[in-house]
Design a protein around this motif. Sequence first.
Motif, PDB file in Angstrom:
ATOM      1  N   LEU A   1       6.168   2.570   0.604  1.00 36.25           N
ATOM      2  CA  LEU A   1       6.054   1.589   1.672  1.00 36.25           C
ATOM      3  C   LEU A   1       6.275   0.205   1.067  1.00 36.25           C
ATOM      4  O   LEU A   1       5.513  -0.232   0.205  1.00 36.25           O
ATOM      5  CB  LEU A   1       4.672   1.652   2.335  1.00 36.25           C
ATOM      6  N   THR A   2       7.342  -0.457   1.505  1.00 41.18           N
ATOM      7  CA  THR A   2       7.698  -1.774   0.983  1.00 41.18           C
ATOM      8  C   THR A   2       7.432  -2.826   2.051  1.00 41.18           C
ATOM      9  O   THR A   2       7.910  -2.705   3.185  1.00 41.18           O
ATOM     10  CB  THR A   2       9.174  -1.820   0.556  1.00 41.18           C
ATOM     11  N   LEU A   3       6.658  -3.853   1.687  1.00 43.39           N
ATOM     12  CA  LEU A   3       6.302  -4.933   2.604  1.00 43.39           C
ATOM     13  C   LEU A   3       6.727  -6.267   2.001  1.00 43.39           C
ATOM     14  O   LEU A   3       6.458  -6.534   0.820  1.00 43.39           O
ATOM     15  CB  LEU A   3       4.790  -4.960   2.863  1.00 43.39           C
ATOM     16  N   ILE A   4       7.388  -7.088   2.794  1.00 47.01           N
ATOM     17  CA  ILE A   4       7.666  -8.472   2.414  1.00 47.01           C
ATOM     18  C   ILE A   4       6.676  -9.351   3.170  1.00 47.01           C
ATOM     19  O   ILE A   4       6.720  -9.443   4.393  1.00 47.01           O
ATOM     20  CB  ILE A   4       9.117  -8.864   2.740  1.00 47.01           C
ATOM     21  N   ILE A   5       5.781  -9.980   2.428  1.00 40.80           N
ATOM     22  CA  ILE A   5       4.658 -10.717   3.009  1.00 40.80           C
ATOM     23  C   ILE A   5       4.858 -12.211   2.776  1.00 40.80           C
ATOM     24  O   ILE A   5       5.161 -12.636   1.652  1.00 40.80           O
ATOM     25  CB  ILE A   5       3.331 -10.258   2.380  1.00 40.80           C
ATOM     26  N   ARG A   6       4.670 -13.008   3.825  1.00 40.04           N
ATOM     27  CA  ARG A   6       4.681 -14.473   3.720  1.00 40.04           C
ATOM     28  C   ARG A   6       3.253 -14.967   3.891  1.00 40.04           C
ATOM     29  O   ARG A   6       2.574 -14.606   4.862  1.00 40.04           O
ATOM     30  CB  ARG A   6       5.579 -15.089   4.799  1.00 40.04           C
ATOM     31  N   VAL A   7       2.813 -15.773   2.952  1.00 40.36           N
ATOM     32  CA  VAL A   7       1.429 -16.231   2.931  1.00 40.36           C
ATOM     33  C   VAL A   7       1.400 -17.728   2.637  1.00 40.36           C
ATOM     34  O   VAL A   7       2.225 -18.226   1.856  1.00 40.36           O
ATOM     35  CB  VAL A   7       0.623 -15.445   1.850  1.00 40.36           C
ATOM     36  N   PRO A   8       0.482 -18.494   3.256  1.00 42.09           N
ATOM     37  CA  PRO A   8       0.348 -19.921   2.906  1.00 42.09           C
ATOM     38  C   PRO A   8       0.135 -20.084   1.412  1.00 42.09           C
ATOM     39  O   PRO A   8      -0.591 -19.308   0.791  1.00 42.09           O
ATOM     40  CB  PRO A   8      -0.873 -20.371   3.712  1.00 42.09           C
TER      41      PRO A   8
END
Length: 297
Positions: free
Chosen positions: A126-133
């Motif tokens: 499972l590959t996730l591209i996460i954007r975080v502050p």
Amino acid sequence: MKKIIFLLSGLILINCSKSGGEKQEVKADLTEVLTEDRAPSPAAAPPPPPLSISEKVVSDENGTNKDVYPSKKTDTISKKIIKNGEMKIQVGDIKKTQNQVDEIIKKNNAYIQKEEFQNTDMDDNLTLIIRVPHKNFDALINSFSEGVGTVLSKNISSNDVTEEYTDVAIKLANKKIYLEKYRDMLKSAATTKDMLEIQENIRELEDEIDVAEGRLRFIDDRVNYSTLNLNLYKEKVRSSATSKIGFGSRFADSVTEGWNSFISFLLGIISLWPFFLIIPVIVFIWRKWKSKNKNKN
């Protein structure tokens, strides 16, 4: 009595002459002050005449119009740091871990930009591209490193783009100044040629301004929100029953593949049928020619 009156008259005349002189001196001083006030000071000198309409405003690299159109002062730009990361974590249960990951993402005000799942015979990915502050980036990394699973790999990078951002911002400010100058020149354009030339320069500057503003927005987005590429990995462990099923499936696949190979071979031979027809004819002609030569001898 006459002498006293004569003395008083003399004193009055002397005082009048002195007051007149003082008044003249005061008037002279006032005249000098007014003259000095009316004289233009170097700081208040009128600005130089504008460039002719047909002349183009060139960039600062050429150094030709810096004195005519001074650069706009920009505020001090804070550090612009882009943070990116990659993590691969081995877990025992993909679904259970995904729920835990969702909680961590929600806690850090992050969001999933892209999600991709792969299920193979050997493992689940499972590959996730996460954007975080950016202020929560380190906390997010620490949360994934502790309690989620076994970290197989981790790569964190920081890229300082302050210099690029400052350069683009300064050039953008200057282009906006040039744009306003051209718009003012367009209002006073006398000929159609001048108007067309100025409008073309305005169009080019507007395009360059749009590109520069887009670049700044992109950098701001990458700085304000860091990117983490998270891969959850689960290796499949086969039981005896699963192994038997896997072997039978592979055996059936092998039989099917062998049959397909045999069919391909048979079809290949059939595709050579023209050669099977030509070879007997060649043999027949060769034998006939050989027999004729024997009869001649």
